[in-house]
Design an enzyme around this catalytic site. Structure first.
Site, PDB file in Angstrom:
ATOM      1  N   ASP A  14       0.846  -1.201   0.000  1.00 62.21           N
ATOM      2  CA  ASP A  14       0.000   0.000   0.000  1.00 62.21           C
ATOM      3  C   ASP A  14       0.876   1.244   0.000  1.00 62.21           C
ATOM      4  O   ASP A  14       1.757   1.390   0.864  1.00 62.21           O
ATOM      5  CB  ASP A  14      -0.889   0.025   1.248  1.00 62.21           C
ATOM      6  CG  ASP A  14      -2.089  -0.897   1.147  1.00 62.21           C
ATOM      7  OD1 ASP A  14      -2.359  -1.413   0.049  1.00 62.21           O
ATOM      8  OD2 ASP A  14      -2.760  -1.100   2.181  1.00 62.21           O
ATOM      9  N   GLY A 223     -20.282   0.926   7.346  1.00 61.69           N
ATOM     10  CA  GLY A 223     -19.366   1.945   7.889  1.00 61.69           C
ATOM     11  C   GLY A 223     -19.769   2.326   9.310  1.00 61.69           C
ATOM     12  O   GLY A 223     -19.944   1.458  10.173  1.00 61.69           O
ATOM     13  N   ASP A 254     -11.682  -5.245   5.917  1.00 61.67           N
ATOM     14  CA  ASP A 254     -10.825  -6.432   6.044  1.00 61.67           C
ATOM     15  C   ASP A 254     -10.744  -6.873   7.504  1.00 61.67           C
ATOM     16  O   ASP A 254     -10.750  -8.074   7.800  1.00 61.67           O
ATOM     17  CB  ASP A 254      -9.423  -6.132   5.505  1.00 61.67           C
ATOM     18  CG  ASP A 254      -9.454  -5.726   4.040  1.00 61.67           C
ATOM     19  OD1 ASP A 254     -10.370  -6.184   3.328  1.00 61.67           O
ATOM     20  OD2 ASP A 254      -8.583  -4.944   3.628  1.00 61.67           O
ATOM     21  N   SER A 293      -2.902  -2.048  11.226  1.00 60.61           N
ATOM     22  CA  SER A 293      -3.916  -1.529  12.157  1.00 60.61           C
ATOM     23  C   SER A 293      -4.739  -2.645  12.810  1.00 60.61           C
ATOM     24  O   SER A 293      -5.613  -2.365  13.635  1.00 60.61           O
ATOM     25  CB  SER A 293      -4.864  -0.576  11.415  1.00 60.61           C
ATOM     26  OG  SER A 293      -5.712  -1.299  10.536  1.00 60.61           O
TER      27      SER A 293
HETATM   28  O1  RIB Z   1      -9.314  -3.021   1.813  1.00 60.93           O
HETATM   29  C1  RIB Z   1      -8.165  -2.215   1.820  1.00 60.93           C
HETATM   30  C2  RIB Z   1      -7.177  -2.743   0.832  1.00 60.93           C
HETATM   31  O2  RIB Z   1      -7.703  -2.624  -0.475  1.00 60.93           O
HETATM   32  C3  RIB Z   1      -5.870  -1.984   0.803  1.00 60.93           C
HETATM   33  O3  RIB Z   1      -4.908  -2.560   1.662  1.00 60.93           O
HETATM   34  C4  RIB Z   1      -5.461  -2.002  -0.670  1.00 60.93           C
HETATM   35  O4  RIB Z   1      -4.308  -2.728  -0.885  1.00 60.93           O
HETATM   36  C5  RIB Z   1      -6.659  -2.604  -1.400  1.00 60.93           C
HETATM   37  O5  RIB Z   1      -6.434  -3.890  -1.768  1.00 60.93           O
END
Ligand code: RIB
Length: 307
Positions: A14, A223, A254, A293
């Site tokens: 990222d 959200g 995630d 995080s």
């Molecule tokens: O969901 C966030 C992720 O989406 C980020 O880490 C980025 O790499 C994309 O895949």
């Protein structure tokens, strides 16, 4: 017994730029800050699940380059076991992440590189691993054919399946019927069902549409409004769980998905599993970065105990 979670997906590096606004085409704007770190939805979910207490195995492809080393270091630190095919004809991918300095919200471009070449054969080679899981999870950053094959293998082995349909894509009824759980956010739910989703009531309508297409349960992440859940017997709105000031929302979905998979594998009720996912996401948004995080299990349990 530690629950076994197998995740198919993408690792990317990222590259996160904080700025007051995004540039228009042809324009340059000065940013407030920059950070390079581990990302990719599947890898982030694997890190979240491992830190939440799962025995996590991550199936992907990497290039043979410094970002691949970043992936391995990240998984090693989190306790994720890699199931990696090295593809030296491609590269380990990267994501451009714009972060709105005022709100912490994001916009992303991802180039998956080697992981964009994950094949059905790669997945077939991991069939035993997938069928030995309690829960299998995938997303849509790698090719759809690989996701579908993995869901077929998991489903035929009696493994609980979770599809996080991100980024948004057109999904066939065939693929949806392979999913015990689908976990779109508002815009992904709208993309799949055509139902605009802004509120929990909208989410209920989108969930009905998803269930009519064959999914076992729909979980729509909203959200700051939490999550909406629906299966054949239960409809639930679980509010977001706040852990402090929001600094960056990237990776919150995630965090939710990885933690939800662990909770499911541990046999929690839907409501408790959703709260576990919301607490994990609630902590992740108080920190910078995506994989970095993700909270440890003790932090999640402490937040839940306080709420
Ligand atoms: O969901 C966030 C992720 O989406 C980020 O880490 C980025 O790499 C994309 O895949």
């Amino acid at each position: 017994m530690v629950p076994k979670i197998v995740i198919l997906g993408v690792f990317v590096a990222d590259t996160a730029y904080r700025a007051k606004r995004q540039p228009a085409m042809g324009e340059t704007v000065l940013g407030e800050s920059f950070a390079l770190g581990p990302g990719g939805k599947g890898s982030n979910q694997a890190v979240a699940a491992a830190k939440a207490g799962g025995d996590v195995h991550f199936i992907t492809r990497l290039g043979d380059d410094p970002f691949a080393q970043m992936a391995r270091d990240t998984w090693n630190a989190a306790g994720v076991t890699p199931a990696v095919r090295v593809d030296s004809e491609s590269y380990t991918g990267a994501a451009y992440i714009f972060i709105d300095d005022a709100t912490g919200d994001n916009a992303i471009i991802i180039s998956p590189g080697a992981a964009g070449r994950i094949s059905v054969e790669d997945v077939d080679a991991q069939a035993e691993l997938i069928q030995g899981a309690d829960v299998f999870v995938t997303q849509l950053e790698q090719p759809m054919a690989a996701a579908k094959r993995a869901l077929e293998i998991a489903k035929s082995g009696g493994v609980k399946t979770v599809l996080n349909p991100a980024p948004a894509a057109v999904l066939t009824d065939e693929i949806l019927a392979l999913c015990d759980y689908v976990t779109p956010n508002e815009s992904e739910a709208e993309g799949i069902t055509g139902v605009p989703v802004k509120t929990p009531d909208d989410a209920a309508r989108a969930a009905d549409a998803l269930m009519s297409r064959g999914v076992g349960a729909a979980i729509i992440t909203l959200g700051a409004q939490g999550v909406f859940y629906k299966d054949r017997d239960t409809a639930l709105h679980v509010p977001a769980i706040t852990a402090g000031d929001v600094v960056e929302t990237t990776g919150a979905g995630d965090a939710f998905n990885g933690a939800f998979a662990v909770a499911l594998a541990e046999g929690m009720t839907p409501e408790n599993a959703l709260r576990f996912g919301c607490a994990t996401a609630g902590i992740s948004v108080t920190r910078l970065g995506t994989a970095p995080s993700m909270p440890a299990r003790a932090e999640i349990d402490a937040l839940l105990a306080a709420n």
